[in-house]
Design a protein around this motif. Structure first.
Motif, PDB file in Angstrom:
ATOM      1  N   ILE A   1      14.398  -0.316  -6.067  1.00 45.18           N
ATOM      2  CA  ILE A   1      14.369   1.071  -5.553  1.00 45.18           C
ATOM      3  C   ILE A   1      13.118   1.352  -4.743  1.00 45.18           C
ATOM      4  CG2 ILE A   1      14.269   3.516  -6.244  1.00 45.18           C
ATOM      5  CD1 ILE A   1      16.046   2.815  -8.579  1.00 45.18           C
ATOM      6  N   ARG A   2      13.323   1.861  -3.537  1.00 40.95           N
ATOM      7  CA  ARG A   2      12.212   2.427  -2.749  1.00 40.95           C
ATOM      8  C   ARG A   2      12.504   3.892  -2.517  1.00 40.95           C
ATOM      9  NH1 ARG A   2       9.188   0.291   2.595  1.00 40.95           N
ATOM     10  NH2 ARG A   2       8.338  -1.040   0.986  1.00 40.95           N
ATOM     11  N   ASP A   3      11.537   4.725  -2.841  1.00 39.47           N
ATOM     12  CA  ASP A   3      11.774   6.161  -2.678  1.00 39.47           C
ATOM     13  C   ASP A   3      10.476   6.868  -2.329  1.00 39.47           C
ATOM     14  OD1 ASP A   3      14.454   7.822  -3.598  1.00 39.47           O
ATOM     15  OD2 ASP A   3      12.646   9.074  -3.506  1.00 39.47           O
TER      16      ASP A   3
ATOM     17  N   SER B   1       2.769   3.422  -5.993  1.00 37.38           N
ATOM     18  CA  SER B   1       2.859   2.060  -6.511  1.00 37.38           C
ATOM     19  C   SER B   1       3.746   1.186  -5.631  1.00 37.38           C
ATOM     20  CB  SER B   1       3.447   2.154  -7.934  1.00 37.38           C
ATOM     21  OG  SER B   1       3.771   0.906  -8.446  1.00 37.38           O
ATOM     22  N   HIS B   2       3.318  -0.059  -5.470  1.00 39.94           N
ATOM     23  CA  HIS B   2       4.119  -1.054  -4.734  1.00 39.94           C
ATOM     24  C   HIS B   2       3.812  -2.406  -5.386  1.00 39.94           C
ATOM     25  CE1 HIS B   2       6.396  -2.942  -1.703  1.00 39.94           C
ATOM     26  NE2 HIS B   2       5.803  -2.512  -0.610  1.00 39.94           N
ATOM     27  N   PRO B   3       4.344  -2.582  -6.608  1.00 40.13           N
ATOM     28  CA  PRO B   3       3.847  -3.691  -7.426  1.00 40.13           C
ATOM     29  C   PRO B   3       4.081  -5.088  -6.844  1.00 40.13           C
ATOM     30  CG  PRO B   3       5.740  -2.611  -8.468  1.00 40.13           C
ATOM     31  CD  PRO B   3       5.333  -1.749  -7.336  1.00 40.13           C
TER      32      PRO B   3
ATOM     33  N   SER C   1      -2.142   5.404   0.223  1.00 38.52           N
ATOM     34  CA  SER C   1      -1.582   4.046   0.197  1.00 38.52           C
ATOM     35  C   SER C   1      -1.158   3.575  -1.190  1.00 38.52           C
ATOM     36  CB  SER C   1      -2.610   3.063   0.757  1.00 38.52           C
ATOM     37  OG  SER C   1      -2.141   1.747   0.601  1.00 38.52           O
ATOM     38  N   ARG C   2       0.125   3.289  -1.345  1.00 38.38           N
ATOM     39  CA  ARG C   2       0.593   2.680  -2.597  1.00 38.38           C
ATOM     40  C   ARG C   2       0.160   1.214  -2.675  1.00 38.38           C
ATOM     41  NH1 ARG C   2       6.512   4.010  -0.567  1.00 38.38           N
ATOM     42  NH2 ARG C   2       6.818   2.486   1.076  1.00 38.38           N
ATOM     43  N   VAL C   3      -0.027   0.595  -1.492  1.00 38.45           N
ATOM     44  CA  VAL C   3      -0.469  -0.808  -1.486  1.00 38.45           C
ATOM     45  C   VAL C   3      -1.874  -0.896  -2.080  1.00 38.45           C
ATOM     46  CG1 VAL C   3      -1.042  -2.784  -0.026  1.00 38.45           C
ATOM     47  CG2 VAL C   3       0.948  -1.360   0.527  1.00 38.45           C
ATOM     48  N   ALA C   4      -2.759   0.004  -1.643  1.00 37.41           N
ATOM     49  CA  ALA C   4      -4.136  -0.023  -2.172  1.00 37.41           C
ATOM     50  C   ALA C   4      -4.121   0.142  -3.687  1.00 37.41           C
ATOM     51  CB  ALA C   4      -4.965   1.084  -1.528  1.00 37.41           C
TER      52      ALA C   4
ATOM     53  N   LEU D   1      -5.388  -1.366   6.130  1.00 38.61           N
ATOM     54  CA  LEU D   1      -4.210  -0.540   5.845  1.00 38.61           C
ATOM     55  C   LEU D   1      -3.848   0.340   7.029  1.00 38.61           C
ATOM     56  CD1 LEU D   1      -5.198   0.778   2.315  1.00 38.61           C
ATOM     57  CD2 LEU D   1      -3.647  -1.117   2.808  1.00 38.61           C
ATOM     58  N   ARG D   2      -2.588   0.668   7.080  1.00 33.66           N
ATOM     59  CA  ARG D   2      -2.055   1.569   8.111  1.00 33.66           C
ATOM     60  C   ARG D   2      -2.336   3.029   7.729  1.00 33.66           C
ATOM     61  NH1 ARG D   2       3.091   4.103   8.646  1.00 33.66           N
ATOM     62  NH2 ARG D   2       3.617   3.502   6.524  1.00 33.66           N
ATOM     63  N   ILE D   3      -2.506   3.869   8.735  1.00 34.06           N
ATOM     64  CA  ILE D   3      -2.566   5.306   8.451  1.00 34.06           C
ATOM     65  C   ILE D   3      -1.146   5.784   8.139  1.00 34.06           C
ATOM     66  CG2 ILE D   3      -3.030   7.583   9.451  1.00 34.06           C
ATOM     67  CD1 ILE D   3      -5.309   6.276  10.979  1.00 34.06           C
ATOM     68  N   GLN D   4      -0.976   6.379   6.970  1.00 37.22           N
ATOM     69  CA  GLN D   4       0.370   6.736   6.487  1.00 37.22           C
ATOM     70  C   GLN D   4       0.750   8.103   7.040  1.00 37.22           C
ATOM     71  OE1 GLN D   4       1.965   4.580   3.839  1.00 37.22           O
ATOM     72  NE2 GLN D   4       0.435   3.162   4.608  1.00 37.22           N
ATOM     73  N   ARG D   5       1.096   8.099   8.335  1.00 35.53           N
ATOM     74  CA  ARG D   5       1.424   9.365   9.004  1.00 35.53           C
ATOM     75  C   ARG D   5       2.485  10.157   8.253  1.00 35.53           C
ATOM     76  NH1 ARG D   5       0.019   9.231  14.360  1.00 35.53           N
ATOM     77  NH2 ARG D   5      -1.180   7.378  14.817  1.00 35.53           N
TER      78      ARG D   5
ATOM     79  N   HIS E   1      -3.090  -7.663   5.877  1.00 37.03           N
ATOM     80  CA  HIS E   1      -2.504  -6.360   6.236  1.00 37.03           C
ATOM     81  C   HIS E   1      -1.072  -6.375   5.696  1.00 37.03           C
ATOM     82  CE1 HIS E   1      -1.113  -2.878   8.376  1.00 37.03           C
ATOM     83  NE2 HIS E   1      -2.205  -2.768   9.104  1.00 37.03           N
ATOM     84  N   PRO E   2      -0.672  -5.318   4.982  1.00 36.60           N
ATOM     85  CA  PRO E   2       0.682  -5.351   4.407  1.00 36.60           C
ATOM     86  C   PRO E   2       1.791  -5.171   5.447  1.00 36.60           C
ATOM     87  CG  PRO E   2      -0.364  -3.231   3.986  1.00 36.60           C
ATOM     88  CD  PRO E   2      -1.413  -4.109   4.620  1.00 36.60           C
ATOM     89  N   GLN E   3       1.405  -4.661   6.646  1.00 33.41           N
ATOM     90  CA  GLN E   3       2.337  -4.338   7.727  1.00 33.41           C
ATOM     91  C   GLN E   3       3.252  -3.176   7.323  1.00 33.41           C
ATOM     92  OE1 GLN E   3       3.430  -7.478  10.485  1.00 33.41           O
ATOM     93  NE2 GLN E   3       3.266  -8.902   8.775  1.00 33.41           N
ATOM     94  N   PRO E   4       3.792  -2.430   8.255  1.00 28.52           N
ATOM     95  CA  PRO E   4       3.674  -2.571   9.704  1.00 28.52           C
ATOM     96  C   PRO E   4       2.260  -2.264  10.202  1.00 28.52           C
ATOM     97  CG  PRO E   4       4.840  -0.540   9.141  1.00 28.52           C
ATOM     98  CD  PRO E   4       4.650  -1.274   7.869  1.00 28.52           C
ATOM     99  N   MET E   5       1.837  -3.057  11.212  1.00 25.13           N
ATOM    100  CA  MET E   5       0.486  -2.897  11.762  1.00 25.13           C
ATOM    101  C   MET E   5       0.517  -1.957  12.953  1.00 25.13           C
ATOM    102  SD  MET E   5      -1.251  -6.608  12.167  1.00 25.13           S
ATOM    103  CE  MET E   5       0.185  -7.616  12.357  1.00 25.13           C
TER     104      MET E   5
END
Ligand code: ASP
Length: 318
Positions: A113-115, A143-145, A176-179, A231-235, A271-275
């Motif tokens: 699930i992605r939400d 979270s993005h385990p 950022s959930r990646v961070a 990390l990307r800026i999460q617009r 970088h997790p991408q998208p870059m």
């Protein structure tokens, strides 16, 4: 918090890396490493999940995560269904749980699930039948385990151990959930010098990222770092008014070869991408000799194979 482990200690759901033991994370990474092949070699295939079904339910856009969960499941012999949620009944008002119960009645064993809404994977996990597992493929900013695991695997491949490393996570940490998942993975694996580098407006709340040093200067944040995670800026998670100007952002926080020279020689860039080339990272760096961004993508399939096997194949010990 939804319990992720079964009473016997095996992994049932993967919603967050917070609270997972070092031993469990290391076993997942060891298993994933066994699925990694050099580029050009045939990927590993097995039938360990034949007869099992994995459903990808993504309500936010995804390229790498969705494709890699699909490839991971297929390479282990499972059936895969991909729900284009925009096209599905959810737009007709069916709740996520009704969709999940429908899939469950069709003998789906794993819901990926992605939400965009915080709490959705956990609420699904709390309501599915006992034989069903829920894997988060990205939950809001929380979270993005599997990304945390694949990032840890990538660091381990290039730097052997995370102990003793200086790791800088740079950019829009706040959204950022990646961070957040990297934080739990890297700290649990023994990284003591973990730095977060961001403009003040993109720093997380003071109570988060305990134990990390905070830097608003890229120069001091990168000094002698072994690993630089951009990390990307999460617009999509910001109001329009809060969006930093792209040129000004690049001038202060964009990773260029000159700035990377302040890190330790041989430092790796991730970088997790998208870059956004020219905003958080220059193409010279993204495609340069220190970049391991494509290794991260390759490792994503391997990590998702390891996680699927861990939740589905009894007795793998993970
Ligand atoms: N692909 C990652 C995520 O889903 C990073 C990003 O979107 O910037 O969180």
């Amino acid at each position: 918090m939804t319990e992720q482990l079964r009473p016997d200690g095996t992994l049932r759901h993967l919603l967050t890396l917070e609270g997972l033991s070092r031993d469990m994370i290391e076993r997942l990474l060891d298993r994933a490493q066994g699925f990694v092949r050099p580029l050009g070699a045939r990927p590993p295939v097995s039938q360990s999940l034949t007869g099992r079904t994995v459903a990808n339910l993504f309500t936010e856009p995804s390229t790498r995560t969705r494709v890699s969960f699909e490839l991971a499941a297929k390479r282990l012999g499972a059936d895969v269904v991909n729900l284009e949620v925009q096209l599905s009944s959810r737009v007709k008002g069916e709740s996520m749980l009704d969709t999940v119960y429908t899939l469950q009645a069709m003998h789906v064993d794993v819901m990926v699930i992605r939400d965009a809404e915080a709490g959705v994977p956990a609420s699904v996990a709390a309501n599915v039948a006992p034989h069903v597992s829920v894997l988060s493929a990205g939950e809001a900013h929380v979270s993005h385990p599997t990304q945390g695991l694949l990032d840890a695997l990538t660091v381990r491949q290039h730097k052997k151990s995370l102990e003793g490393l200086s790791i800088a996570i740079v950019g829009d940490i706040r959204h950022s959930r990646v961070a957040r998942s990297d934080y739990y993975a890297f700290r649990t694996l023994g990284c003591v010098d973990l730095r977060i580098v961001a403009p003040p407006a993109l720093m997380p709340a003071a109570e988060e990222f305990a134990g990390c040093s905070r830097h608003t200067s890229l120069k001091t944040g990168l000094k002698d770092a072994d690993v630089v995670m951009m990390l990307r800026i999460q617009r999509e998670r910001m109001g329009h008014a809060n969006l930093p100007d792209a040129d000004r952002y690049f001038a202060k926080y964009g990773l260029t070869p000159e700035r990377l020279a302040g890190a330790r020689p041989g430092a790796i860039v991730m970088h997790p991408q998208p870059m956004n080339r020219g905003i958080e990272i220059s193409s010279d760096v993204a495609d340069g000799p220190q970049s391991v961004i494509r290794d991260q993508v390759r490792n994503g399939v391997a990590v998702r194979m390891a996680v699927l096997e861990a939740v589905l194949a009894a007795g793998t010990g993970a």
